[in-house]
Write an enzyme that holds these catalytic residues in place. Structure first.
Site, short mmCIF file in Angstrom:
data_model
loop_
_atom_site.label_atom_id
_atom_site.label_comp_id
_atom_site.label_asym_id
_atom_site.label_seq_id
_atom_site.Cartn_x
_atom_site.Cartn_y
_atom_site.Cartn_z
N CYS A 12 -59.12 -78.35 32.32
CA CYS A 12 -58.32 -78.68 30.99
C CYS A 12 -59.37 -79.39 30.08
O CYS A 12 -60.51 -79.11 29.80
CB CYS A 12 -57.07 -79.32 31.15
SG CYS A 12 -56.05 -79.32 29.65
N HIS B 38 -53.80 -76.12 34.78
CA HIS B 38 -53.52 -76.88 35.73
C HIS B 38 -52.82 -76.25 36.89
O HIS B 38 -52.05 -75.25 36.72
CB HIS B 38 -52.58 -78.03 35.23
CG HIS B 38 -53.12 -78.91 34.04
ND1 HIS B 38 -53.93 -79.66 34.52
CD2 HIS B 38 -52.99 -78.74 32.81
CE1 HIS B 38 -54.49 -80.45 33.16
NE2 HIS B 38 -53.83 -79.94 32.18
#
Length: 502
Positions: free
Chosen positions: A341, A425
């Site tokens: 991310c 994630h």
């Protein structure tokens, strides 16, 4: 039955989240249809529900303890800090803007009370019981006027309150007494009693103090939970690798191969969803640590740059600390690096940010071929795909939109040499993919590490939740807890002076 309970704490990190999860798992094993609820959560660890709503990871974990799908109703207000003085406000799973603490507590919070109570009422109309978690301490008298998560919700919804205290910190009796004594008479009516957490030693030595506490407050203690290592799964903001302790201490699990694998996670500012590395720490022979100095990368077999709520700030921090240069040296030496991310965005060429930091165009580390533009609309998704020949699931929470211009495809990102980057994630929780990834890391690092063939992250998580349920079942007065959930706080509880203004 349409029961409820609010689990409050004498302090932050007293154990509210795990106690709530433990009560939920105990109830569901009794055949009760139960749901968790936290009116307002402040955390950088969040999760995306099936309907695409962002909630705190702790509530997602508690939903798993209840064996139900998490929904936005379970955490209607989520605050995601973006600095010392402001947070992003996420309402019913969607961001609605940035706000200072003064602005939030100055009026916005109280206006959310109706929404919070509506969500709780909807859950109570669907489930047999709803176990609510408070935040911080209910005795934060400076914030009581606008409170929607502790006594504000307890009084409006007429919920009995169980106050949890961490005895391992010391001063638990003073904390219990002081918490009650700082509440107004109207609030005190709902505080049913106490639960001692993290006790070490002979409980009989504690009992005289519990008896005196009952004499002083008129309230009983509903249980004394022993200290257990490795129970902090899906922490809100603590720097603990939650599954690692459990695997190491509950089972002796030496490496399957001849070597261990060392993972260094850069502890960037405003680090978010650091729970991503829990699945690595669950593997026998994988050692995970958080680092903030370049020399700590020297012996690492894999370096992870995790997610962050401040991508540009984290990038500057890496440069100031000398970690950016250390990562660049690793890349030049073809040593493994993984960016997740915000960490993925940092590895790119350029970042155009008029949303998060408002710094405009900033040069990234230039390691991966991508350019990132921050959009005002947040991406919230639950993607499914394939990587390294194995199926993968994950979830996405980001404002950055990546334009990948080269490299090999890797999930939604790319790979160049031994550097990987993705917005996903939770991908390492996919067991077969995690094993394939670790085999590649070990080969590149020259380690004789072999992933265990049977490690199931989902099964380990279930074992953890069962351990929490066992703690409640074995060390709490469950008959008394049941009466509390079903019937509310006992009548006629005494007022403890001095109290606070109503």
């Amino acid at each position: 039955m349409s029961g409820g309970l609010l689990v409050a704490g004498t302090t932050s990190d007293a154990g509210k989240s795990v106690v709530t999860a433990g009560i939920c798992r105990w109830l569901v094993r009794q055949g009760v249809k139960v749901a968790p609820f936290k009116a307002q959560n402040m955390s950088l660890n969040s999760f995306v529900t099936r309907e695409g709503a962002e909630i705190g990871r702790a509530q997602a974990m508690q939903a798993q303890a209840c064996r139900v799908e998490p929904t936005a109703l379970m955490n209607p207000v989520l605050l995601k800090p973006g600095g010392e003085r402001s947070s992003q406000v996420v309402l019913l799973g969607r961001p609605v803007g940035e706000m200072s603490a003064r602005g939030y507590h100055g009026g916005r919070q109280q206006r959310l009370l109706g929404t919070v109570l509506d969500c709780l009422a909807e859950l109570r109309g669907t489930y047999d019981a709803v176990i609510c978690e408070g935040a911080g301490s209910p005795a934060e008298i400076n914030l009581r006027r606008t409170d929607i998560v502790n006594m504000g919700i307890a009084r409006n919804a007429r919920l009995p309150v169980l106050v949890v205290g961490d005895i391992d910190r010391g001063g638990v009796f003073a904390s219990f007494f002081g918490t009650v004594a700082l509440l107004s008479p109207q609030d005190q009516e709902f505080v049913a009693g106490f639960l001692v957490n993290k006790f070490r030693g002979d409980v009989s030595l504690l009992e005289p103090g519990l008896d005196m506490l009952r004499t002083l407050t008129g309230r009983r203690t509903y249980g004394v939970l022993p200290y257990r290592h490795g129970l902090g799964i899906d922490e809100e903001d603590g720097l603990r690798v939650s599954m690692r302790g459990a695997v190491r201490e509950s089972v002796v699990a030496p490496p399957v191969g001849a070597d261990v694998l060392r993972v260094a996670v850069c502890a960037v500012p405003l680090m978010s969803n650091f729970t991503d590395v829990d699945a690595l720490a669950a593997e026998p022979g994988v050692v995970v640590r958080f680092v903030d100095r370049p020399e700590e990368l020297a012996d690492a077999d894999l370096v992870v740059i995790p997610g962050t709520r401040g991508t540009v700030r984290a990038l500057e921090w890496l440069r100031e600390r000398g970690l950016a240069a250390a990562v660049a040296r690793r890349v030049a030496e073809q040593r493994p690096v993984l960016g997740i991310c915000g960490g993925f965005q940092i590895l790119g060429e350029h970042i155009e940010d008029d949303v998060e930091s408002r710094r405009g165009q900033v040069d990234g580390l230039g390691i991966l071929p991508l350019r990132v533009r921050f959009a005002r609309e947040k991406t919230l998704a639950r993607p499914v795909g394939e990587a390294l020949g194995e199926p993968v699931e994950g979830y996405e929470i980001h404002h950055g939109v990546a334009d990948v211009t080269g490299g090999e495809p890797f999930l939604d990102g790319c790979r160049v040499g031994q550097t990987w980057g993705t917005h996903w994630h939770g991908s390492l929780e996919s067991d077969a993919f995690r094993r394939a990834f670790l085999r590649e890391v070990a080969a590149a690092a020259g380690r004789r590490f072999v992933p265990a063939p049977d490690t199931s992250f989902a099964a380990l998580r279930e074992q953890q939740l069962d351990r929490l349920g066992d703690l409640i079942e074995q060390h709490a007065d469950t008959d008394a807890l049941w009466r509390l959930i079903e019937s509310g706080a006992p009548q006629g509880l005494p007022f403890i002076p001095p109290g606070a203004p109503a």
